[in-house]
Design a protein around this motif. Structure first.
Motif, PDB file in Angstrom:
ATOM      1  N   GLN A  59       0.831  -1.212   0.000  1.00 38.87           N
ATOM      2  CA  GLN A  59       0.000   0.000   0.000  1.00 38.87           C
ATOM      3  C   GLN A  59       0.863   1.258   0.000  1.00 38.87           C
ATOM      4  OE1 GLN A  59      -3.080   0.738   2.633  1.00 38.87           O
ATOM      5  NE2 GLN A  59      -3.925  -1.303   2.602  1.00 38.87           N
ATOM      6  N   PRO A  60       0.290   2.389  -0.467  1.00 45.66           N
ATOM      7  CA  PRO A  60       1.065   3.627  -0.325  1.00 45.66           C
ATOM      8  C   PRO A  60       1.384   3.851   1.161  1.00 45.66           C
ATOM      9  CG  PRO A  60      -0.902   3.997  -1.670  1.00 45.66           C
ATOM     10  CD  PRO A  60      -1.010   2.612  -1.113  1.00 45.66           C
ATOM     11  N   VAL A  61       2.603   4.272   1.439  1.00 42.80           N
ATOM     12  CA  VAL A  61       2.968   4.496   2.839  1.00 42.80           C
ATOM     13  C   VAL A  61       3.030   5.998   3.091  1.00 42.80           C
ATOM     14  CG1 VAL A  61       5.464   4.269   2.373  1.00 42.80           C
ATOM     15  CG2 VAL A  61       4.602   3.940   4.681  1.00 42.80           C
ATOM     16  N   VAL A  73       4.225   5.782  -3.226  1.00 37.91           N
ATOM     17  CA  VAL A  73       3.554   4.671  -3.903  1.00 37.91           C
ATOM     18  C   VAL A  73       4.530   3.505  -4.009  1.00 37.91           C
ATOM     19  CG1 VAL A  73       2.361   4.011  -6.032  1.00 37.91           C
ATOM     20  CG2 VAL A  73       2.163   6.358  -5.169  1.00 37.91           C
ATOM     21  N   LEU A  74       4.071   2.311  -3.596  1.00 36.21           N
ATOM     22  CA  LEU A  74       5.004   1.186  -3.532  1.00 36.21           C
ATOM     23  C   LEU A  74       4.636   0.011  -4.432  1.00 36.21           C
ATOM     24  CD1 LEU A  74       5.684   1.140   0.326  1.00 36.21           C
ATOM     25  CD2 LEU A  74       7.177   2.016  -1.476  1.00 36.21           C
ATOM     26  N   SER A  75       3.458   0.051  -5.078  1.00 40.30           N
ATOM     27  CA  SER A  75       3.126  -1.105  -5.926  1.00 40.30           C
ATOM     28  C   SER A  75       2.833  -0.664  -7.356  1.00 40.30           C
ATOM     29  CB  SER A  75       1.931  -1.869  -5.362  1.00 40.30           C
ATOM     30  OG  SER A  75       0.727  -1.260  -5.767  1.00 40.30           O
ATOM     31  N   LEU A 322      -7.272   7.906   2.515  1.00 46.40           N
ATOM     32  CA  LEU A 322      -6.282   8.994   2.592  1.00 46.40           C
ATOM     33  C   LEU A 322      -7.007  10.292   2.276  1.00 46.40           C
ATOM     34  CD1 LEU A 322      -3.076   7.537   0.856  1.00 46.40           C
ATOM     35  CD2 LEU A 322      -3.272   8.397   3.190  1.00 46.40           C
ATOM     36  N   PRO A 323      -6.690  11.361   3.013  1.00 45.19           N
ATOM     37  CA  PRO A 323      -7.464  12.604   2.844  1.00 45.19           C
ATOM     38  C   PRO A 323      -7.220  13.281   1.491  1.00 45.19           C
ATOM     39  CG  PRO A 323      -5.588  12.967   4.296  1.00 45.19           C
ATOM     40  CD  PRO A 323      -5.620  11.489   4.016  1.00 45.19           C
ATOM     41  N   ALA A 324      -8.188  14.115   1.081  1.00 47.43           N
ATOM     42  CA  ALA A 324      -7.974  14.979  -0.085  1.00 47.43           C
ATOM     43  C   ALA A 324      -6.738  15.822   0.203  1.00 47.43           C
ATOM     44  CB  ALA A 324      -9.193  15.878  -0.275  1.00 47.43           C
ATOM     45  N   GLY A 325      -6.016  16.182  -0.859  1.00 44.88           N
ATOM     46  CA  GLY A 325      -4.819  17.008  -0.644  1.00 44.88           C
ATOM     47  C   GLY A 325      -3.574  16.176  -0.374  1.00 44.88           C
ATOM     48  N   THR A 326      -3.693  14.832  -0.477  1.00 44.09           N
ATOM     49  CA  THR A 326      -2.493  13.996  -0.316  1.00 44.09           C
ATOM     50  C   THR A 326      -1.655  14.058  -1.588  1.00 44.09           C
ATOM     51  OG1 THR A 326      -3.631  12.462   1.163  1.00 44.09           O
ATOM     52  CG2 THR A 326      -1.667  11.623   0.041  1.00 44.09           C
ATOM     53  N   THR A 327      -0.344  14.274  -1.415  1.00 41.92           N
ATOM     54  CA  THR A 327       0.557  14.216  -2.571  1.00 41.92           C
ATOM     55  C   THR A 327       1.119  12.806  -2.670  1.00 41.92           C
ATOM     56  OG1 THR A 327       1.131  16.548  -2.457  1.00 41.92           O
ATOM     57  CG2 THR A 327       2.686  15.124  -3.581  1.00 41.92           C
ATOM     58  N   PHE A 328       0.882  12.152  -3.817  1.00 39.35           N
ATOM     59  CA  PHE A 328       1.391  10.797  -4.052  1.00 39.35           C
ATOM     60  C   PHE A 328       2.702  10.909  -4.818  1.00 39.35           C
ATOM     61  CE2 PHE A 328      -3.074  10.353  -3.304  1.00 39.35           C
ATOM     62  CZ  PHE A 328      -3.187   9.166  -2.586  1.00 39.35           C
ATOM     63  N   VAL A 329       3.728  10.225  -4.302  1.00 37.10           N
ATOM     64  CA  VAL A 329       5.049  10.298  -4.921  1.00 37.10           C
ATOM     65  C   VAL A 329       5.341   8.974  -5.621  1.00 37.10           C
ATOM     66  CG1 VAL A 329       7.512  10.677  -4.495  1.00 37.10           C
ATOM     67  CG2 VAL A 329       5.814  11.773  -3.004  1.00 37.10           C
ATOM     68  N   ILE A 330       5.495   9.027  -6.944  1.00 37.98           N
ATOM     69  CA  ILE A 330       5.901   7.829  -7.690  1.00 37.98           C
ATOM     70  C   ILE A 330       7.356   8.032  -8.074  1.00 37.98           C
ATOM     71  CG2 ILE A 330       5.505   6.446  -9.776  1.00 37.98           C
ATOM     72  CD1 ILE A 330       2.596   7.530  -9.783  1.00 37.98           C
ATOM     73  N   PHE A 331       8.254   7.281  -7.410  1.00 38.43           N
ATOM     74  CA  PHE A 331       9.675   7.421  -7.707  1.00 38.43           C
ATOM     75  C   PHE A 331      10.009   6.414  -8.811  1.00 38.43           C
ATOM     76  CE2 PHE A 331      14.222   6.545  -6.662  1.00 38.43           C
ATOM     77  CZ  PHE A 331      14.699   7.805  -6.988  1.00 38.43           C
ATOM     78  N   THR A 332      10.041   6.906 -10.053  1.00 40.65           N
ATOM     79  CA  THR A 332      10.109   5.965 -11.189  1.00 40.65           C
ATOM     80  C   THR A 332      11.391   5.130 -11.256  1.00 40.65           C
ATOM     81  OG1 THR A 332      10.796   7.770 -12.651  1.00 40.65           O
ATOM     82  CG2 THR A 332       8.467   7.226 -12.643  1.00 40.65           C
ATOM     83  N   PRO A 333      12.564   5.648 -10.848  1.00 42.54           N
ATOM     84  CA  PRO A 333      13.753   4.776 -10.943  1.00 42.54           C
ATOM     85  C   PRO A 333      13.570   3.462 -10.182  1.00 42.54           C
ATOM     86  CG  PRO A 333      14.424   7.044 -10.580  1.00 42.54           C
ATOM     87  CD  PRO A 333      12.924   7.009 -10.438  1.00 42.54           C
TER      88      PRO A 333
END
Ligand code: HEM
Length: 430
Positions: A59-61, A73-75, A322-333
């Protein structure tokens, strides 16, 4: 919803966020990139996200950041979901991105909120860039310009500065027409604004410089003919306001050309497959293998290492909110180099973009994915593959910079494009 411990939050901040920001997310900083290559900074960042995944599963942590909600984001599945459900609830116009990009492109589609003019601005881009067509309607012009500018620098050796100057001449001609070819001032003004944008909201806006850049840019847009990208702007609120992003993004294309040349120089087998498809290059051509080479280079060294989305409504993850206004970080490397899941993680593998392998992997996103996928992807793959074909059609290429891109060893996670140097001897004619 798992929340990272204070130690893990600090680890993510110091090993992933800080090195990424230090390298310059909007305008790369050459000395930092050199240092990052020497210290294998990206390898450390990838390892850090891998550790988070092992500890917090899929799950997103959430990170422990006072006053803000951030989730890593982890998956792969969640990468696919977030990019597919863009721009709402997952908006590309995150606070961090607005802070940085408003410095030089306040009306860019990427930082336009869904309930603002996003749909209209996206349509302006898709029309001008001829999104999803492998040969842009201006393919003849793009082909001729790229061949001329890149062909003009092939005199036995090549380094980043020479390639970069020629690439920008080509970019200004493609974007505005031949009259803009030598306006280096425009590119320099943008570079200065981008350097300030690296600091997001921490530095004051450079209003005077932005006004000068905007005046200069609009003069070029007004003078642009039908055979230029700016000549394709139609409709929308402030269509010319999209052009600063194009110029900014063409920089990533120059970096991709240099890196792809470096891998092709060191990967004999792939180079000979690429060279075989080129033909006489008299006409614009799709060059599918060379496109795949560029795609795979951007997979290996993503030019957008952090894809950010900010939710405009509460979102649910396996029953937890997760509340509105959450920034999701996808670290592509991390996803692109995931050695636990991808047998080709650290190798140069253009074939995955041709044989369908990449289609089944939602987290391989060199050009992002979903409704906000890069609308310039096809144009840029055409222009960059034509640039590479121009070199390879008549010249051999050897990497002379001291960097190890041995095909039999894992490729480094950081590749400093500014230090790349090549020998380009003309190939004997048969
Ligand atoms: C190698 C070169 C390029 C790469 C790797 C690339 C990659 C990307 C990525 C990953 C995004 C999504 C960013 C995000 O969600 O934060 C994006 C967006 C975008 N790109 Fe590119 N890009 C490239 C070149 C270009 C060029 C040359 C143009 C235009 C001429 C362009 C136009 C755009 C636009 C307008 C968006 C925003 C799309 C939206 O928000 O709907 N890109 N690109």
């Amino acid at each position: 919803m798992p929340t990272a411990s204070v130690l893990d939050t600090a680890g993510f901040a110091s090993r992933v966020v800080l090195p990424t920001l230090a390298g310059g997310v909007i305008k790369r900083r050459p000395p930092v990139l050199k240092a990052a290559e020497l210290t294998h900074a990206d390898r450390g960042a990838i390892a850090e996200v891998r550790r988070l995944r092992a500890r917090y599963l899929s799950q997103p942590v959430r990170l422990r950041v006072p006053g803000r909600s951030f989730a890593v984001v982890l998956s792969e599945r969640d990468v696919g979901r977030i990019l597919a459900d863009t721009p709402s609830p997952f908006s590309p116009a995150s606070r961090e991105k607005i802070g940085a990009l408003a410095q030089f492109q306040p009306h860019g589609v990427l930082i336009t909120a869904p309930d603002d003019d996003r749909a209209e601005r996206r349509a302006v881009n898709e029309h001008a860039l001829d999104t999803d067509r492998s040969l842009h309607r201006l393919a003849d012009t793009v082909h001729a310009v790229v061949r001329e500018e890149i062909g003009g620098i092939l005199d036995g050796s090549l380094d980043w500065d020479t390639l970069n100057v020629a690439w920008w001449r080509a970019v200004r001609r493609i974007t505005f027409g031949d009259a803009a070819r030598d306006d280096e001032r425009l590119t320099d003004q943008l570079a200065a604004l981008r350097r300030t944008a690296n600091w997001a909201n921490l530095l004051p806006r450079r209003r005077a410089l932005r006004a000068e850049f905007t005046t200069n840019l609009r003069e070029h847009v007004d003078a642009a003919g039908d055979d230029s990208l700016a000549g394709q702007l139609r409709g929308g609120a402030d269509p010319a306001g999209q052009v600063p992003h194009w110029l900014f993004a063409f920089d990533a294309a120059g970096i991709a050309i240099a890196r792809t040349l470096a891998v092709l120089a060191t990967h004999r087998k792939q180079r000979s497959t690429a060279t075989e498809e080129i033909g006489d290059l008299d006409e614009p051509s799709e060059l599918p293998y060379l496109r795949a080479c560029v795609l795979d280079t951007v997979r290996l060294w993503p030019t957008t290492p952090m894809i950010l989305r900010e939710s405009d409504a509460p979102t649910t993850w396996d029953g937890e909110e997760l509340p509105a206004g959450t920034t999701f970080v996808i670290f592509t490397p991390y996803f692109h180099r995931d050695a636990d899941r991808l047998p080709f993680a650290d190798s140069f593998a253009p074939r995955i973009w041709i044989d369908g392998t990449a289609d089944d992997l939602p987290a391989l996103v060199p050009f992002s994915a979903g409704p906000a996928r890069c609308p310039g992807a096809d144009l840029v793959l055409f222009a960059t593959s034509t640039a590479l074909a121009t070199v390879l059609a008549t010249h051999d290429v050897e990497l002379t910079a001291p960097v190890d891109l041995d095909p039999n060893r894992p490729l480094p996670a950081t590749l400093d494009n500014f230090s790349l140097r090549f020998a380009t001897p003309a190939r004997a004619k048969h």
